[in-house]
Design an enzyme around this catalytic site. Sequence first.
Site, PDB file in Angstrom:
ATOM      1  N   GLU A 145      -9.002 -33.906  49.554  1.00 37.85           N
ATOM      2  CA  GLU A 145      -8.509 -34.729  48.446  1.00 37.85           C
ATOM      3  C   GLU A 145      -9.292 -36.046  48.416  1.00 37.85           C
ATOM      4  O   GLU A 145      -8.997 -36.963  49.179  1.00 37.85           O
ATOM      5  CB  GLU A 145      -6.998 -34.986  48.557  1.00 37.85           C
ATOM      6  N   HIS A 155      -1.655 -36.840  54.188  1.00 37.34           N
ATOM      7  CA  HIS A 155      -1.928 -37.091  52.771  1.00 37.34           C
ATOM      8  C   HIS A 155      -2.482 -38.498  52.618  1.00 37.34           C
ATOM      9  O   HIS A 155      -2.111 -39.422  53.342  1.00 37.34           O
ATOM     10  CB  HIS A 155      -0.643 -36.922  51.949  1.00 37.34           C
ATOM     11  N   GLY A 212       0.517 -34.639  40.357  1.00 35.78           N
ATOM     12  CA  GLY A 212       1.230 -34.966  39.120  1.00 35.78           C
ATOM     13  C   GLY A 212       1.473 -33.776  38.217  1.00 35.78           C
ATOM     14  O   GLY A 212       2.539 -33.659  37.598  1.00 35.78           O
TER      15      GLY A 212
END
Length: 239
Positions: free
Chosen positions: A156, A84, A223
């Site tokens: 991402e 990540h 989120g």
Amino acid sequence: MNGTRDSVRALLGALKAGLNAQTPCDVAVCPSFIFLPEAADLLAGSTIQLGSQNVANKAEGAYTGEVSPAMLREFGCGYAIVGHSERRVVYGETDELVAARYEQAIAGGVTPILCVGETLEQRENDETYAVLDTQLDAVINRCGVASLAKAIIAYEPVWAIGTGRTATGEQAQDAHAYIRARIAKQDANVAAGVRILYGGSVKADNAVELFGKPDIDGGLIGGASLDANSFISICNAAG
């Protein structure tokens, strides 16, 4: 690193009530390590699968603070996020370390969710493809392209995580198509079958556009996953 025991219970309870066999996608949640055992109990009997936010680069031993694939599997944890952007940027995890974590996940029977993506500076310098090449090659060179058949990839763009900025559908699709084409150069069947998720400020109001792109197979939700209604709406957008 969000949540309390009570908030995790409430969130998972709401997700369990709102997601079922009719939900048009596979769903997994990745709570903090400390909540995994309770999450496993809370999600028993549901269609929601369990994952972790990281996994050790070793099978066992004197590696304080790490959690092995075997430990994860004891609690029914079938996925582990590796690489990540926060692990790479904030904690300095290198491509080599990410590849080692990925390798241990595969060896330990846990599906790695391999995160790749560029920073804003790298995008503005037209280095997006070079960054994706380097991050993918670290894994392919260590474990082979065939290993991706047992993995999930998550694109991402670091500049779109938690910033409120989201890659346009076209920007996201372009990166996803590049990743798939890069893999196809080595194995077309693996490229066709691997799931590539988009992660970067996905919300209920942009999920339909993103998930409608041909090479975007789902989302790695940050989120918005902390709000049950929002997360359920995103899951339903996959239909």
